[in-house]
Design a protein around this motif. Structure first.
Motif, PDB file in Angstrom:
ATOM      1  N   TYR A 187      21.134  28.520  41.733  1.00  0.00           N
ATOM      2  CA  TYR A 187      21.021  27.125  41.326  1.00  0.00           C
ATOM      3  C   TYR A 187      21.922  26.808  40.141  1.00  0.00           C
ATOM      4  N   ARG A 188      22.179  27.790  39.310  1.00  0.00           N
ATOM      5  CA  ARG A 188      23.011  27.568  38.137  1.00  0.00           C
ATOM      6  C   ARG A 188      24.490  27.556  38.489  1.00  0.00           C
ATOM      7  N   TYR A 189      24.879  28.372  39.447  1.00  0.00           N
ATOM      8  CA  TYR A 189      26.307  28.569  39.703  1.00  0.00           C
ATOM      9  C   TYR A 189      26.762  28.146  41.097  1.00  0.00           C
ATOM     10  N   TYR A 190      25.943  27.484  41.891  1.00  0.00           N
ATOM     11  CA  TYR A 190      26.248  27.270  43.305  1.00  0.00           C
ATOM     12  C   TYR A 190      27.525  26.479  43.550  1.00  0.00           C
ATOM     13  N   ARG A 191      27.998  25.733  42.572  1.00  0.00           N
ATOM     14  CA  ARG A 191      29.211  24.949  42.771  1.00  0.00           C
ATOM     15  C   ARG A 191      30.470  25.786  42.608  1.00  0.00           C
ATOM     16  N   ASN A 192      30.316  27.013  42.173  1.00  0.00           N
ATOM     17  CA  ASN A 192      31.440  27.906  41.925  1.00  0.00           C
ATOM     18  C   ASN A 192      31.782  28.674  43.196  1.00  0.00           C
ATOM     19  N   THR A 193      32.996  28.492  43.695  1.00  0.00           N
ATOM     20  CA  THR A 193      33.416  29.170  44.918  1.00  0.00           C
ATOM     21  C   THR A 193      33.292  30.675  44.790  1.00  0.00           C
ATOM     22  N   GLY A 194      33.435  31.196  43.588  1.00  0.00           N
ATOM     23  CA  GLY A 194      33.428  32.631  43.381  1.00  0.00           C
ATOM     24  C   GLY A 194      32.102  33.323  43.626  1.00  0.00           C
ATOM     25  N   VAL A 195      31.014  32.565  43.742  1.00  0.00           N
ATOM     26  CA  VAL A 195      29.713  33.210  43.950  1.00  0.00           C
ATOM     27  C   VAL A 195      29.436  33.457  45.425  1.00  0.00           C
ATOM     28  N   TYR A 196      30.366  33.068  46.289  1.00  0.00           N
ATOM     29  CA  TYR A 196      30.177  33.212  47.731  1.00  0.00           C
ATOM     30  C   TYR A 196      31.022  34.350  48.287  1.00  0.00           C
ATOM     31  N   ASP A 197      30.489  34.986  49.335  1.00  0.00           N
ATOM     32  CA  ASP A 197      31.257  36.034  50.016  1.00  0.00           C
ATOM     33  C   ASP A 197      30.963  35.963  51.509  1.00  0.00           C
ATOM     34  N   SER A 198      31.445  36.970  52.220  1.00  0.00           N
ATOM     35  CA  SER A 198      31.270  37.035  53.683  1.00  0.00           C
ATOM     36  C   SER A 198      31.851  35.795  54.358  1.00  0.00           C
ATOM     37  N   TRP A 199      33.052  35.417  53.944  1.00  0.00           N
ATOM     38  CA  TRP A 199      33.709  34.231  54.478  1.00  0.00           C
ATOM     39  C   TRP A 199      34.025  34.389  55.954  1.00  0.00           C
ATOM     40  N   GLY A 200      33.824  33.303  56.707  1.00  0.00           N
ATOM     41  CA  GLY A 200      34.242  33.292  58.090  1.00  0.00           C
ATOM     42  C   GLY A 200      35.745  33.075  58.190  1.00  0.00           C
ATOM     43  N   GLN A 201      36.249  32.990  59.410  1.00  0.00           N
ATOM     44  CA  GLN A 201      37.694  32.838  59.629  1.00  0.00           C
ATOM     45  C   GLN A 201      38.134  31.379  59.542  1.00  0.00           C
ATOM     46  N   GLY A 202      37.184  30.477  59.570  1.00  0.00           N
ATOM     47  CA  GLY A 202      37.488  29.057  59.447  1.00  0.00           C
ATOM     48  C   GLY A 202      37.653  28.367  60.790  1.00  0.00           C
ATOM     49  N   THR A 203      37.436  27.073  60.794  1.00  0.00           N
ATOM     50  CA  THR A 203      37.638  26.254  61.983  1.00  0.00           C
ATOM     51  C   THR A 203      38.382  24.982  61.555  1.00  0.00           C
ATOM     52  N   GLN A 204      39.405  24.629  62.305  1.00  0.00           N
ATOM     53  CA  GLN A 204      40.252  23.502  61.950  1.00  0.00           C
ATOM     54  C   GLN A 204      39.609  22.190  62.359  1.00  0.00           C
ATOM     55  N   VAL A 205      39.590  21.249  61.417  1.00  0.00           N
ATOM     56  CA  VAL A 205      39.150  19.880  61.690  1.00  0.00           C
ATOM     57  C   VAL A 205      40.326  18.958  61.394  1.00  0.00           C
TER      58      VAL A 205
END
Length: 129
Positions: free
Chosen positions: A107-125
């Motif tokens: 809740y304190r850091y959720y806006r920080n991209t750096g706290v996320y991992d296990s990224w998918g490959q992405g989907t184009q929109v």
């Protein structure tokens, strides 16, 4: 270790809708907060929406508030992003990722991209005007 796969992207006219899905495999997303991000050419990756694990908390970037909706189906181990009234400026590659932080730390850091991992490959929109 969890693997995330995004799907549902495509080409749509302005004003149209798409529903993106983030499917997890390897283990469940039990306990994990999840975020949807996007990255347009020449721009930094930005957090579009996020959802907590258990209390239904959601976050939306100002640019998508009122048009996008994030939800999770824990039984299906998926997190979806419903995108309505799409605009050309929504054109980007969309990624999902899970948080490395839990509870109060997320809740304190959720806006920080750096706290996320296990990224998918992405989907184009792509949204045409």
């Amino acid at each position: 270790q969890v693997q995330l796969v995004e799907s549902g992207g495509g080409l749509v006219q302005a004003g149209g809708s798409l529903r993106l899905s983030c499917a997890a495999s390897g283990r469940t997303l039990s306990g994990d907060a999840v975020g949807w991000f996007r990255q347009a050419p020449g721009k930094e990756r930005e957090l579009v929406a996020a959802i907590s694990w258990g209390d239904g908390f959601t976050y939306y970037a100002d640019s998508v508030k009122g048009r996008f909706s994030i939800s999770r189906d824990n039984a299906k181990n998926t997190v979806c992003l419903q995108m309505n009234n799409l605009k050309p400026e929504d054109t980007a590659v969309y990624y999902c990722a899970k948080s490395r932080l839990y509870d109060a730390n997320w809740y304190r850091y959720y806006r920080n991209t750096g706290v996320y991992d296990s990224w998918g490959q992405g989907t184009q929109v792509t949204v045409s005007s």
